[in-house]
Motif scaffolding. Structure first.
Motif, PDB file in Angstrom:
ATOM      1  N   ASP A   1     -21.583 -55.565-109.595  1.00 44.04           N
ATOM      2  CA  ASP A   1     -20.348 -56.347-109.539  1.00 44.04           C
ATOM      3  C   ASP A   1     -20.436 -57.615-110.378  1.00 44.04           C
ATOM      4  O   ASP A   1     -19.472 -58.004-111.035  1.00 44.04           O
ATOM      5  CB  ASP A   1     -20.013 -56.707-108.088  1.00 44.04           C
ATOM      6  CG  ASP A   1     -19.696 -55.468-107.253  1.00 44.04           C
ATOM      7  OD1 ASP A   1     -19.079 -54.537-107.806  1.00 44.04           O
ATOM      8  OD2 ASP A   1     -20.068 -55.430-106.074  1.00 44.04           O
ATOM      9  N   ALA A   2     -21.594 -58.266-110.356  1.00 43.67           N
ATOM     10  CA  ALA A   2     -21.791 -59.487-111.152  1.00 43.67           C
ATOM     11  C   ALA A   2     -23.272 -59.652-111.447  1.00 43.67           C
ATOM     12  O   ALA A   2     -24.120 -59.354-110.609  1.00 43.67           O
ATOM     13  CB  ALA A   2     -21.258 -60.712-110.408  1.00 43.67           C
TER      14      ALA A   2
ATOM     15  N   ALA B   1     -32.603 -57.520-105.344  1.00 47.14           N
ATOM     16  CA  ALA B   1     -31.397 -57.942-106.042  1.00 47.14           C
ATOM     17  C   ALA B   1     -31.647 -59.208-106.856  1.00 47.14           C
ATOM     18  O   ALA B   1     -31.171 -59.340-107.994  1.00 47.14           O
ATOM     19  CB  ALA B   1     -30.268 -58.171-105.038  1.00 47.14           C
ATOM     20  N   GLU B   2     -32.431 -60.149-106.297  1.00 47.15           N
ATOM     21  CA  GLU B   2     -32.729 -61.393-107.010  1.00 47.15           C
ATOM     22  C   GLU B   2     -33.591 -61.118-108.237  1.00 47.15           C
ATOM     23  O   GLU B   2     -33.383 -61.709-109.310  1.00 47.15           O
ATOM     24  CB  GLU B   2     -33.436 -62.354-106.065  1.00 47.15           C
ATOM     25  CG  GLU B   2     -33.693 -63.732-106.665  1.00 47.15           C
ATOM     26  CD  GLU B   2     -34.341 -64.673-105.669  1.00 47.15           C
ATOM     27  OE1 GLU B   2     -34.880 -65.711-106.092  1.00 47.15           O
ATOM     28  OE2 GLU B   2     -34.324 -64.355-104.459  1.00 47.15           O
TER      29      GLU B   2
ATOM     30  N   LEU C   1     -29.042 -59.465-109.839  1.00 46.31           N
ATOM     31  CA  LEU C   1     -27.772 -59.011-109.290  1.00 46.31           C
ATOM     32  C   LEU C   1     -27.167 -60.135-108.448  1.00 46.31           C
ATOM     33  O   LEU C   1     -27.627 -60.415-107.341  1.00 46.31           O
ATOM     34  CB  LEU C   1     -27.976 -57.764-108.414  1.00 46.31           C
ATOM     35  CG  LEU C   1     -28.317 -56.451-109.124  1.00 46.31           C
ATOM     36  CD1 LEU C   1     -28.661 -55.372-108.111  1.00 46.31           C
ATOM     37  CD2 LEU C   1     -27.156 -55.997-109.993  1.00 46.31           C
ATOM     38  N   VAL C   2     -26.122 -60.768-108.976  1.00 46.77           N
ATOM     39  CA  VAL C   2     -25.426 -61.789-108.198  1.00 46.77           C
ATOM     40  C   VAL C   2     -24.704 -61.137-107.024  1.00 46.77           C
ATOM     41  O   VAL C   2     -24.714 -61.645-105.901  1.00 46.77           O
ATOM     42  CB  VAL C   2     -24.447 -62.572-109.086  1.00 46.77           C
ATOM     43  CG1 VAL C   2     -23.630 -63.567-108.258  1.00 46.77           C
ATOM     44  CG2 VAL C   2     -25.198 -63.291-110.196  1.00 46.77           C
ATOM     45  N   SER C   3     -24.086 -59.993-107.274  1.00 47.54           N
ATOM     46  CA  SER C   3     -23.463 -59.210-106.206  1.00 47.54           C
ATOM     47  C   SER C   3     -23.456 -57.750-106.620  1.00 47.54           C
ATOM     48  O   SER C   3     -23.346 -57.429-107.803  1.00 47.54           O
ATOM     49  CB  SER C   3     -22.043 -59.698-105.916  1.00 47.54           C
ATOM     50  OG  SER C   3     -21.201 -59.503-107.036  1.00 47.54           O
ATOM     51  N   TRP C   4     -23.602 -56.893-105.622  1.00 47.62           N
ATOM     52  CA  TRP C   4     -23.563 -55.462-105.866  1.00 47.62           C
ATOM     53  C   TRP C   4     -22.930 -54.778-104.664  1.00 47.62           C
ATOM     54  O   TRP C   4     -22.804 -55.366-103.589  1.00 47.62           O
ATOM     55  CB  TRP C   4     -24.963 -54.898-106.129  1.00 47.62           C
ATOM     56  CG  TRP C   4     -25.854 -54.935-104.917  1.00 47.62           C
ATOM     57  CD1 TRP C   4     -26.587 -56.000-104.463  1.00 47.62           C
ATOM     58  CD2 TRP C   4     -26.083 -53.865-103.987  1.00 47.62           C
ATOM     59  NE1 TRP C   4     -27.250 -55.673-103.316  1.00 47.62           N
ATOM     60  CE2 TRP C   4     -26.966 -54.365-103.002  1.00 47.62           C
ATOM     61  CE3 TRP C   4     -25.635 -52.555-103.896  1.00 47.62           C
ATOM     62  CZ2 TRP C   4     -27.413 -53.580-101.942  1.00 47.62           C
ATOM     63  CZ3 TRP C   4     -26.068 -51.774-102.834  1.00 47.62           C
ATOM     64  CH2 TRP C   4     -26.948 -52.288-101.881  1.00 47.62           C
ATOM     65  N   SER C   5     -22.530 -53.548-104.851  1.00 45.09           N
ATOM     66  CA  SER C   5     -21.924 -52.778-103.773  1.00 45.09           C
ATOM     67  C   SER C   5     -22.244 -51.306-103.987  1.00 45.09           C
ATOM     68  O   SER C   5     -22.796 -50.917-105.027  1.00 45.09           O
ATOM     69  CB  SER C   5     -20.404 -53.009-103.737  1.00 45.09           C
ATOM     70  OG  SER C   5     -19.815 -52.613-104.967  1.00 45.09           O
TER      71      SER C   5
END
Length: 510
Positions: free
Chosen positions: A164-165, A241-242, A246-250
């Motif tokens: 996502d970001a 994620a860090e 990955l700032v945001s994922w889904s």
């Protein structure tokens, strides 16, 4: 008195007939073969919307049992059908085109797929009980509905890791990944979170002598590139994620629905055929405000929803035309108006999903798949008319994969190569114009038979059919129209899963 004597004589004759060899005893070999045949046909019906391996296995088993049954007393020879000359003629022309192919070794090997038409006879010759016929129709609908439950479950849960970001210093930038991409698999394993992705990409986590690359399956709009990416020394971090930036994922929910099949087009074509059958059953049902009507309406709504999630425009149009034909042949004016009112929000919803998922219009000449078709169709017609033998017997099945360079197709290799994405053009190109004419004749004869059956079945007189039988005729008619329509831009005749369902419905209708 005379009537009583006549009835007694008839009863005596039937009793003697049952004790003779003309009618098998329940424990005879013929009776056991017939039971096994019925079970194998049920297996064929249940597997058809779910798995190609199970469907083909059931078809081969049923075919073997039928051949054995033909040689066991009391013998039952094959019966004539209105479609015999068309079905057999199309196979004969396919056989001759394989013998005269540029690559007979390849084309002859494809005759196994061409022999799938025998499903029609395996079913039509061995389903003689109305009770069994109705049970098979309901089993086909129920099996397809079960595949829809799986589809919606996958959509709710999601697949892979959707980006996502990304942070500005994310190592995924180096790999060319970007927001909107969904990583589905890592080295052939389905991805359920960022942890396996981080472990696979981190070069420092690999043992000595480990692979320098990792293979990722990534979904980006309509593409599914399976590529090798270099492993990188990921930075330290408290979470996967860090470390990946990955700032945001889904979980990914933008992948086109494919059911239990491997491809969304296959699933969409099967959905169109079975949804047409359900629509026919619903129109033929006299008391729609009943538990049967509720179940059929729920099944049809689920199939339409799953079809929308495939984002396959040709199958959408096929089902729409199918519904119009079914309503015209079997419904009154009131039902037709209600159907039109229900179809409008579905059409608007489908167009919204199309824009969101594929970012294209319904008809868009500049869109990639449409532009591809326009180019390749023009090239194929040029090859077809270049020699008389091409027009007569075609070039042979699957020879395109070997000879496309010498024929100058696929824009000289700048376009992805494969089949022609059009059933009529593919038949003419591979098997010749006579084969195409016979195929069109088969569809026309089949549709004419179904139209007459559907119209006759609703008369309410002695010749009237039960609602399941009439619904089957209506649904098969609509499904045939949808199959032909989507086949104009899809090679659905070359998709074994789709063809098996098409022939299965044809066998039940016969």
């Amino acid at each position: 008195m005379k009537d009583e004597k006549a009835a007694a004589k008839v009863e005596q004759f039937m009793s003697g007939l049952k004790s003779s060899s003309l009618i098998p005893h329940p424990s005879s070999l013929a009776a056991w073969l017939e039971r096994a045949l019925t079970l194998s046909i049920f297996l064929l019906v249940v597997c058809a919307p779910l798995t190609i391996a199970g469907t083909q296995g059931a078809w081969l088993l049923a075919g073997l049992l039928w051949l054995i049954r033909l040689g066991v007393r009391p013998k039952t020879g094959p019966r004539r059908t209105p479609l015999d000359y068309w079905l057999l003629g199309f196979f004969v022309l396919t056989f001759f085109s394989a013998l005269l192919s540029y690559d007979p070794d390849v084309s002859i090997g494809k005759l196994r797929a061409a022999s799938l038409f025998t499903i029609v006879y395996v079913v039509a010759e061995n389903v003689t009980s109305p009770r069994v016929l109705r049970a098979l129709v309901i089993a086909l609908v129920a099996s397809c509905a079960a595949s829809n439950v799986y589809t919606f479950g996958v959509y709710v849960i999601g697949r892979g890791v959707r980006i996502d970001a990304l942070a500005a210093d994310s190592p995924l930038h180096t790999l060319g990944l970007r927001p909107g991409d969904t990583v589905l698999e890592v080295n052939g394993q389905r991805l359920r979170g960022p942890e396996p992705l981080a472990r696979a990409l981190d070069s420092r986590a690999a043992p000595d002598g480990g692979a320098l690359t990792v293979r990722l399956l990534v979904h980006r709009l309509e593409a599914y590139p399976l590529l090798d990416y270099p492993r990188l020394p990921l930075p330290e971090g408290r979470s996967a994620a860090e470390r990946l930036g990955l700032v945001s994922w889904s979980r990914g929910r933008d992948v086109r629905a494919a059911g239990t099949y491997g491809h969304y087009t296959t699933y969409a074509e099967v959905l169109q055929l079975v949804a047409s059958l359900v629509a026919g059953l619903l129109v033929a049902l006299r008391r729609k405000a009943s538990w049967r009507g509720v179940l059929l309406a729920a099944a049809l709504a689920g199939m339409c929803g799953a079809l929308i999630l495939t984002v396959t425009r040709a199958s959408w149009l096929g089902l729409l035309l199918s519904a119009l034909v079914i309503a015209s042949a079997g419904a009154g004016r009131r039902t037709l108006l209600i159907a039109a009112g229900l179809a409008l929000p579905l059409i608007l919803g489908a167009l919204f999903v199309l824009q969101q998922k594929r970012q294209v219009g319904f008809i868009d000449p500049q869109e990639g798949s449409t532009a591809w078709r326009l180019t390749v169709w023009s090239e194929a017609v040029g090859v077809l008319v270049s020699e008389p033998r091409h027009l007569l017997v075609g070039v042979g099945r699957d020879t395109l994969k070997r000879h496309w360079r010498e024929w100058g197709m696929f824009d000289g290799g700048r376009l992805p190569w494969g089949h022609l994405h059009s059933t009529p053009l593919q038949i003419a190109f591979e098997r010749g114009l006579p084969a195409l004419l016979v195929w069109l004749g088969l569809l026309a004869a089949y549709a004419r038979m179904l139209w007459r059956l559907a119209r006759r079945g609703g008369g309410g007189g002695e010749e009237s059919l039960g609602w399941v039988e009439r619904g089957l005729a209506l649904g098969a008619l609509g499904g045939t129209v949808g199959f032909f329509t989507s086949g104009l831009v899809h090679y659905n005749l070359g998709d074994s899963e789709v063809v098996m369902v098409f022939y299965l419905v044809m066998g039940l209708a016969l």
